[in-house]
Motif scaffolding. Structure first.
Motif, PDB file in Angstrom:
ATOM      1  N   LYS A 199       0.961   5.965   0.813  1.00  0.00           N
ATOM      2  CA  LYS A 199      -0.248   6.326   1.271  1.00  0.00           C
ATOM      3  C   LYS A 199       0.868   8.192   1.308  1.00  0.00           C
ATOM      4  O   LYS A 199       1.763   7.891   1.087  1.00  0.00           O
ATOM      5  N   SER A 252      -4.361   6.942  -0.231  1.00  0.00           N
ATOM      6  CA  SER A 252      -4.093   5.386  -0.212  1.00  0.00           C
ATOM      7  C   SER A 252      -4.284   4.810  -1.480  1.00  0.00           C
ATOM      8  O   SER A 252      -5.649   5.386  -2.337  1.00  0.00           O
ATOM      9  N   TYR A 307       1.124  11.341   3.259  1.00  0.00           N
ATOM     10  CA  TYR A 307       0.611  12.052   3.975  1.00  0.00           C
ATOM     11  C   TYR A 307       0.168  13.867   4.540  1.00  0.00           C
ATOM     12  O   TYR A 307       1.238  14.094   3.852  1.00  0.00           O
ATOM     13  N   CYS A 310      -3.397  11.461   6.780  1.00  0.00           N
ATOM     14  CA  CYS A 310      -3.016  10.315   5.383  1.00  0.00           C
ATOM     15  C   CYS A 310      -4.809  10.568   4.812  1.00  0.00           C
ATOM     16  O   CYS A 310      -5.509  10.593   5.196  1.00  0.00           O
ATOM     17  N   LYS A 349       0.688  -1.302  -0.239  1.00  0.00           N
ATOM     18  CA  LYS A 349      -0.319  -0.300   0.498  1.00  0.00           C
ATOM     19  C   LYS A 349       0.795   1.206   0.420  1.00  0.00           C
ATOM     20  O   LYS A 349       1.834   1.012   1.043  1.00  0.00           O
TER      21      LYS A 349
END
Length: 195
Positions: free
Chosen positions: A81, A91, A83, A88, A79
């Motif tokens: 992601k 994703s 931020y 977050c 995964k």
């Protein structure tokens, strides 16, 4: 690293200095194994090479100019992601191994040729996907050089802010890996000195 976290504090004064939506990288491994930064849409962009193609994730949230933002991108092997300021925002599931063409490829921190218009602080690379709590906690601290997983840490404390830094020829890596950098095309003096 097979898993990775890329992070930096950025203060963008001009997103339009970038000629395209995703071509103002903050951290760019030069054989394109990873690329992380912004562009002229004010979004954060995170790209990884999976062996045959680039896997990309862009933030749905945008950054404001003339404000400090902490941005991070993580990949845990399955995964990706993004931020922004410890939250977050985006994703995507993506299972692959990051492809590196060479172990000796240059790493660029901010590329003035593609138009990053701003200031950087506390730019780091980790060899694992840091958790939300680690990213949030790490936004406001510095780490010991021996911190496990820390691959590179530039604090940009090598000069004196807004003073003449033309004699600075090295950016110290605060990790234990000795990945010192050499400033090229940095503003080394005036009201927007990089230090």
């Amino acid at each position: 690293p097979a898993k990775i976290t890329l992070e930096s504090w950025i203060y963008v004064t001009n997103f339009n200095s970038s000629p395209c939506s995703d071509c103002a990288p903050i951290i760019w491994q030069q054989d394109n194994a990873y690329r992380f930064g912004v562009g002229n849409t004010n979004a954060v962009h995170f790209q990884l090479m999976n062996g045959s193609a680039t896997v990309s994730l862009s933030s749905s949230s945008v950054l404001n100019a003339n404000l400090w933002h902490h941005i991070a991108g993580t990949f845990d092997g399955s995964k990706m992601k993004i931020y922004i300021d410890g939250v977050c925002t985006d994703s995507t599931s993506a299972s692959f191994s990051i492809t590196y063409k060479s172990s000796n490829t240059d790493l660029w921190i901010a590329d003035p040729a593609t138009g990053f218009g701003g200031i950087l602080e506390e730019t780091r690379i980790w060899d694992y996907a840091r958790s939300k709590s680690e990213i949030k906690d790490g936004m406001y601290r510095r780490y010991a050089s021996s911190t496990p997983g820390l691959v590179l840490a530039y604090g940009f404390e090598d000069g004196i802010a807004y003073k003449n830094n033309t004699t600075v020829s090295k950016i110290d890596d605060a990790s234990s890996n000795g990945n010192d950098g050499s400033p090229q095309s940095f503003k080394m003096q005036d009201s927007t000195s990089n230090f």
